[in-house]
Design a protein around this motif. Structure first.
Motif, mmCIF file in Angstrom:
data_model
loop_
_atom_site.group_PDB
_atom_site.id
_atom_site.type_symbol
_atom_site.label_atom_id
_atom_site.label_comp_id
_atom_site.label_asym_id
_atom_site.label_seq_id
_atom_site.Cartn_x
_atom_site.Cartn_y
_atom_site.Cartn_z
ATOM 1 N N THR A 32 0.836 -1.208 0.000
ATOM 2 C CA THR A 32 0.000 0.000 0.000
ATOM 3 C C THR A 32 0.870 1.258 0.000
ATOM 4 N N VAL A 33 1.922 1.237 0.823
ATOM 5 C CA VAL A 33 2.821 2.400 0.866
ATOM 6 C C VAL A 33 3.454 2.620 -0.510
ATOM 7 N N ILE A 52 2.249 1.706 -3.398
ATOM 8 C CA ILE A 52 1.220 2.189 -4.343
ATOM 9 C C ILE A 52 1.068 3.697 -4.183
ATOM 10 N N LEU A 53 1.023 4.167 -2.934
ATOM 11 C CA LEU A 53 0.852 5.607 -2.703
ATOM 12 C C LEU A 53 2.074 6.406 -3.143
ATOM 13 N N LEU A 54 3.256 5.839 -2.916
ATOM 14 C CA LEU A 54 4.477 6.583 -3.229
ATOM 15 C C LEU A 54 4.891 6.466 -4.696
ATOM 16 N N CYS A 55 4.614 5.334 -5.303
ATOM 17 C CA CYS A 55 5.167 5.080 -6.647
ATOM 18 C C CYS A 55 4.099 4.893 -7.720
ATOM 19 N N GLY A 56 2.841 4.808 -7.342
ATOM 20 C CA GLY A 56 1.794 4.534 -8.331
ATOM 21 C C GLY A 56 1.610 5.678 -9.318
ATOM 22 N N VAL A 57 1.171 5.319 -10.510
ATOM 23 C CA VAL A 57 0.827 6.344 -11.515
ATOM 24 C C VAL A 57 -0.696 6.453 -11.481
ATOM 25 N N PHE A 58 -1.179 7.595 -10.996
ATOM 26 C CA PHE A 58 -2.621 7.715 -10.765
ATOM 27 C C PHE A 58 -3.309 8.528 -11.859
#
Lengths: 291, 476
Positions: B457-458, B460-466
């Motif tokens: 989860t961390v 996803i929040l730090l590295c995800g492309v949203f």
């Protein structure tokens, strides 16, 4: 439940740590970003995209006009970031002059405006920044509840720039001249694409104009030359906006002093140091003439 | 509603809560059909939100196949084949028109030009309805099953409607099978905490694959492939490998999220992926990649053609035809057709030398896995490029030794890419070679399990492309 609580704690802990790292970053884009947000207090500010950072020599401008000058331009960024930066600066200092280099893609035309919020999210706790972020995308209100999200994709650069020992990355660099030479001939303008103007960007340009008027800041719009360009139709809404508010537009987008001379360009959209110095001098002259 | 969108993040919990509220025994006792009607409402609502007109098409395919199924049980044996064929052709009609008409017309024009005739047939240039290949194949599979007597025709219209339109799988599969999904639709779903936590695990891992790995790779790969002529051979080779990982992360990510959403609602959908890049042969690759399509093609194309219970030559032909259909299913372009044919030819070659199902060990296994990955990667190039000449050009460029590039990948991008890829490779290797209680998401130690949930989860929040980008396979 334990997972959720731990996650929330980590989110706050890591997020706050990243805010601390970001505030202490002295190098690179993030060092400049923090400096502009928290310390910049020059008389003349240059705003715009990569064309601002590559085209205007603040030392030359400052020395010629007898004022201090700082270049706040940012690669791939436009009016939304620049307006927000001005708001942060105005919280502690009022500049006298703003030179805004307009790049149609980032200042006039439609695209995903959330891409301009990346440099702002670390300052989301600031009410002005929060309002701008939510205005661009209402979901930002919820996304930014996560401290980690505020540093999404940027944490590596922020940490790297914090620990960097490279002197060329110093945050007081305010001009990044390009040194190449374009190897091309002017070509006929391709068929004009359909221009979809972005109402949000135009709204922020209008807000910038009003903000400058309210704070007694002299605002100048400049359009930099593109190699081989013969058509400045894309700037029509800017011209209308400027004319309605008595803002000078120093239009060099089709200026043949530049557009037919590849030796003044690094690539089709960016001048090299020689072209940039020439443009800087012309803009100074035009500002003097306006005064 | 894309699984990787912010809309999904807030809307899905609301829908899920409503769904389980109406699924309580006390409500079901009064209105047994209510949970299914709610799911139909959600599925059609989301489809209409995307494109109202195309929802009529979905309804049309549903109606045609439903009626065909019913009629098949009422007509005499001699008329069944004709009726099934008519129903299938009618169900395939929208897919043919929307997906293949332009391609067919363009080929007709080119063929005419070869013989000096100017047909000048204009293209339709219609947008492709979302998930049309998936829901059409699902519905056609149902008709075939009824025709072959594998299942009884579904009499309840609403249950059948939900079977075709069920929202987690409509955009990009998995292609559900009537004998597995319809019984689940017909029976009451009971809230099962362990099924829900398994669903959350699938959602989390699928989200990681999509937004952290696939979309991040997309930011690098797309510009390189668009201007490959100006990039070095090494960069192009890296882009080809990265595209293999991108399409895996994108499609497996979607499939895992669909599986997770299904499980959160009490459904068990087909698992589409089983670590395909650890396959020792192309044959094995197709047992691990897009499993629902592979099994669909096996059951409705390969086996009806005779499968492997015929002469060698005929069996090879059956494989070739099956993978030709697979190529055509993916898109109306020669790139997909050639990609499908080549996959078929590699499998024929493997079958001929006895490598298809043979499992090796040790260094031979490593070499076979690596070889299979290289072949699959080169074939993905053909799949990815807009035209065959681009694909040939790109592959030629890979071996040209061209040394300069106009695109540079920033160090921070390299770190983010490497981080996601290392995690995916590490997890897949653990899942492949260790028992389930030693894997990251199912580890017997709570600390490892919870640490994995939090870590993912961390990241996803730090590295995800949203940017809520569309899934690659939703285009098919």
């Amino acid at each position: 439940m334990l997972v959720v609580i731990t996650l929330l704690l980590i989110d706050q802990l890591v997020g706050r740590t990243l805010i601390w790292i970001n505030e202490g970053t002295m190098k690179g884009d993030y060092g400049r970003n923090t400096y502009i947000a928290t310390q910049a207090c020059q008389d003349i500010l240059i705003f715009g995209s990569s064309r601002a950072i590559h085209h205007y020599d603040p030392t030359l401008i400052g020395e010629t006009l007898g004022m201090t000058c700082y270049n706040c331009g940012e690669d791939g960024m436009g009016i939304i970031l620049m307006y927000a930066r001005l708001q942060l600066i105005l919280q502690r200092h009022t500049p006298k002059v703003i030179i805004y280099d307009i790049e149609p893609s980032y200042d006039l035309l439609e695209d995903d405006n959330t891409r301009y919020l990346g440099f702002l999210r670390p300052f989301y706790d600031n009410d002005t920044i929060k309002r701008i972020c939510v205005d661009v995308s209402p979901s930002e209100r919820f996304k930014n509840l996560s401290m980690l999200y505020r540093f999404n994709s940027r944490w590596v650069d922020i940490i790297a720039q914090r620990i960097s020992r490279d002197p060329s990355q110093a945050r007081d660099y305010t001009w990044a001249p390009l040194h190449g030479r374009l190897n091309a001939e002017p070509s006929l303008n391709a068929e004009s694409p359909i221009l979809n103007y972005d109402p949000l960007k135009l709204k922020y340009l209008q807000r910038l104009i009003e903000c400058c008027a309210n704070n007694d800041i002299a605002l100048y719009f400049v359009t930099s030359p593109n190699f081989g360009n013969t058509d400045d139709k894309v700037y029509s809404p800017l011209k209308e906006l400027a004319a309605a508010n008595n803002i000078p537009v120093l239009n060099h987008s089709i200026d043949t002093t530049f557009t037919r001379h590849p030796e003044l360009f690094n690539d089709r959209d960016h001048l090299n140091q020689c072209g940039a110095t020439l443009l800087t001098k012309m803009v100074i002259q035009e500002i003097n003439n306006q005064d | 509603m894309l699984f990787n969108s912010f809309e999904f993040l807030w809307l899905f919990p609301l829908l899920l809560a409503t769904y389980w509220l109406v699924n309580r025994p006390v409500v079901r006792a009064k209105v047994p059909q209510l949970p299914n009607l709610l799911l139909i409402g959600i599925s059609y609502g989301l489809y209409i939100k995307w494109n109202p007109a195309f929802s009529l098409l979905l309804l049309g395919v549903t109606a045609v196949t439903y009626c065909t199924g019913l009629a098949l049980e009422r007509v005499s044996q001699s008329k069944k084949s004709v009726l099934a064929a008519c129903g299938i052709v009618l169900a395939l009609l929208p897919l043919t028109v929307f997906k293949y008409a332009d391609f067919i017309l363009a080929q007709a024009n080119e063929l005419g030009a070869l013989f000096g005739m100017e047909f000048g047939l204009p293209g339709l240039n219609w947008a492709l309805p979302l998930g049309i290949s998936f829901f059409t194949f699902q519905a056609v599979g149902y008709v075939a099953d009824v025709f072959l007597g594998r299942i009884k025709a579904e009499r309840n219209w609403w249950d059948y409607m939900l079977f075709v339109c069920f929202f987690p799988q409509i955009a990009a599969g998995p292609i559900g099978r009537a004998n597995s999904l319809l019984p689940q639709i017909k029976s009451p779903r009971l809230f099962n905490p362990s099924q829900c936590s398994q669903g959350m695990r699938w959602l989390l891992w699928g989200m990681f694959l999509k937004v952290v790995m696939a979309d991040r790779i997309g930011l690098v790969v797309d510009p390189i492939l668009a201007q490959y002529q100006s990039q070095s051979s090494a960069l192009c080779a890296m882009a080809a490998v990265l595209y293999s990982l991108q399409i895996y992360g994108d499609f497996a990510g979607y499939s895992f999220m669909a599986l997770g959403v299904g499980q959160l609602m009490g459904f068990e959908l087909t698992n589409n992926f089983k670590r395909p890049y650890l396959s020792q042969s192309i044959t094995e690759f197709w047992h691990r990649w897009h499993i629902s399509l592979s099994t669909w093609l096996r059951d409705y194309v390969y086996i009806p053609l005779g499968g492997s219970r015929c002469s060698k030559a005929r069996s090879y032909l059956n494989i070739a035809v099956t993978f030709l259909v697979s190529g055509i299913w993916h898109g109306a372009n020669w790139t997909f057709i050639i990609w499908g044919i080549l996959h078929g030819l590699f499998q024929i070659a493997e079958k001929a030398v006895g490598l298809g199902k043979k499992q090796s060990r040790g260094i031979i296994k490593v070499l076979r896995v690596a070889t299979t990955f290289v072949i699959v990667t080169l074939l993905w190039v053909i799949f990815r490029m807009p035209t065959l000449s681009d694909a040939y050009g790109f592959i030629g460029h890979l071996f040209s030794g061209f040394a300069t590039s106009t695109i540079t990948i920033t160090p921070s991008m390299k770190i983010l890419l490497l981080l996601s890829i290392v995690i995916v490779v590490f997890k897949d290797l653990i899942d492949e070679y260790l028992s389930q209680d030693k894997t990251l998401l199912h580890n017997r130690y709570r600390l490892v399990r919870f640490g994995t949930y939090i870590g993912l989860t961390v990241l996803i929040l730090l590295c995800g492309v949203f940017d809520a980008s569309q899934f690659i396979y939703a285009r098919f």
